[in-house]
Design an enzyme around this catalytic site. Structure first.
Site, mmCIF file in Angstrom:
data_model
loop_
_atom_site.group_PDB
_atom_site.id
_atom_site.type_symbol
_atom_site.label_atom_id
_atom_site.label_comp_id
_atom_site.label_asym_id
_atom_site.label_seq_id
_atom_site.Cartn_x
_atom_site.Cartn_y
_atom_site.Cartn_z
ATOM 1 C CG HIS A 12 -0.219 0.072 2.532
ATOM 2 N ND1 HIS A 12 0.275 1.250 3.059
ATOM 3 C CD2 HIS A 12 0.100 -0.898 3.421
ATOM 4 C CE1 HIS A 12 0.865 1.013 4.219
ATOM 5 N NE2 HIS A 12 0.775 -0.299 4.456
ATOM 6 N N GLY A 13 0.285 2.358 -0.484
ATOM 7 C CA GLY A 13 0.969 3.641 -0.448
ATOM 8 C C GLY A 13 1.117 4.142 0.979
ATOM 9 C CD1 TRP A 17 -2.143 6.931 11.836
ATOM 10 C CD2 TRP A 17 -1.975 4.974 12.865
ATOM 11 N NE1 TRP A 17 -3.129 6.889 12.777
ATOM 12 C CE2 TRP A 17 -3.055 5.681 13.431
ATOM 13 C CE3 TRP A 17 -1.700 3.708 13.351
ATOM 14 C CZ2 TRP A 17 -3.832 5.175 14.463
ATOM 15 C CZ3 TRP A 17 -2.489 3.192 14.379
ATOM 16 C CH2 TRP A 17 -3.536 3.934 14.940
ATOM 17 C CG ASN A 18 3.178 3.961 6.360
ATOM 18 O OD1 ASN A 18 2.467 3.722 5.385
ATOM 19 N ND2 ASN A 18 3.654 3.003 7.124
ATOM 20 C CD GLN A 24 0.310 2.193 8.998
ATOM 21 O OE1 GLN A 24 -0.578 2.749 8.381
ATOM 22 N NE2 GLN A 24 1.386 1.704 8.417
ATOM 23 N N GLY A 25 -0.022 -1.983 12.339
ATOM 24 C CA GLY A 25 -0.548 -3.325 12.521
ATOM 25 C C GLY A 25 -1.868 -3.496 11.806
ATOM 26 N NE ARG A 62 -1.663 -0.033 6.844
ATOM 27 C CZ ARG A 62 -2.207 -0.601 7.919
ATOM 28 N NH1 ARG A 62 -3.346 -0.150 8.404
ATOM 29 N NH2 ARG A 62 -1.592 -1.612 8.512
ATOM 30 C CD GLU A 86 2.241 -5.300 8.414
ATOM 31 O OE1 GLU A 86 2.565 -6.508 8.361
ATOM 32 O OE2 GLU A 86 2.858 -4.406 7.826
#
Length: 186
Positions: A12-13, A17-18, A24-25, A62, A86
């Site tokens: 994902h882009g 949170w990135n 994120q998990g 996301r 994830e």
């Protein structure tokens, strides 16, 4: 007669949170940033050139937003599955990632945060999905829109490696990773 199955794993882009440096998990509601949408569009163009015949996506926002760009570029519909989520980090989700280096035991594939899952759990979940795809492929080339640790687990499974031997390098946001799975029935 066995034929190889090609998987095109799209990370994902960039998410909000990135960008903020948060763990994120499996937190479901985290959207892409403007940069993340740009990365997703670029990955979608690359994916379209590779000609997938089917597409699955993680059900986390996301990934779904990235899959929407991929669907627009390829003309493929996609289905979502929690099998592509994830790794779950439980109570650690939402915390700054930099704080977790002293909390997480990155060397133990059986370690899991409270309410989360271990690398061994993630590896088993991904192995089960890849086994289903290998046994009954929806196409010869399948796109999987997913997450960094999930891609690392898929790389390990495809190479016949266990959870303790997963690649150390996580693909960047908005990249496409190609994997071959041997032994698809055809």
């Amino acid at each position: 007669m066995a034929r190889p199955l090609t998987l095109l794993l799209v990370r994902h882009g960039q998410s909000t949170w990135n960008a903020a440096g948060l763990m994120q998990g499996q937190t479901a509601h985290v959207p892409l940033t403007d940069r993340g949408h740009d990365q997703a569009r670029a990955a979608a163009r690359e994916l379209a050139a590779l000609g997938p015949g089917a597409m699955l996506s993680s059900d986390l926002l996301r990934a779904v937003q990235t899959a929407e760009h991929c669907a627009a570029a390829t003309g493929l519909a996609f289905t979502t599955t929690p099998a592509l989520r994830e790794q779950g980090y439980g109570v650690l989700e939402g915390r700054p990632s930099r704080e977790l280096w002293d909390v997480v035991d990155w060397t133990d594939p059986r370690w899991a945060a409270e309410g989360g899952e271990s690398l061994a759990d993630l590896h088993a979940r991904v192995a089960a999905l890849l086994g289903r795809l290998r046994a009954d492929p929806p196409a010869g080339v399948v796109a999987l829109v997913t997450h960094g640790d999930t891609i690392r687990a898929a790389q390990a499974v495809a190479a016949g490696l266990g959870p303790a031997e997963m690649p150390a390098v996580t693909p960047h946001n908005g990249t496409v990773t190609r994997l071959q799975l041997a032994g698809a029935v055809g």
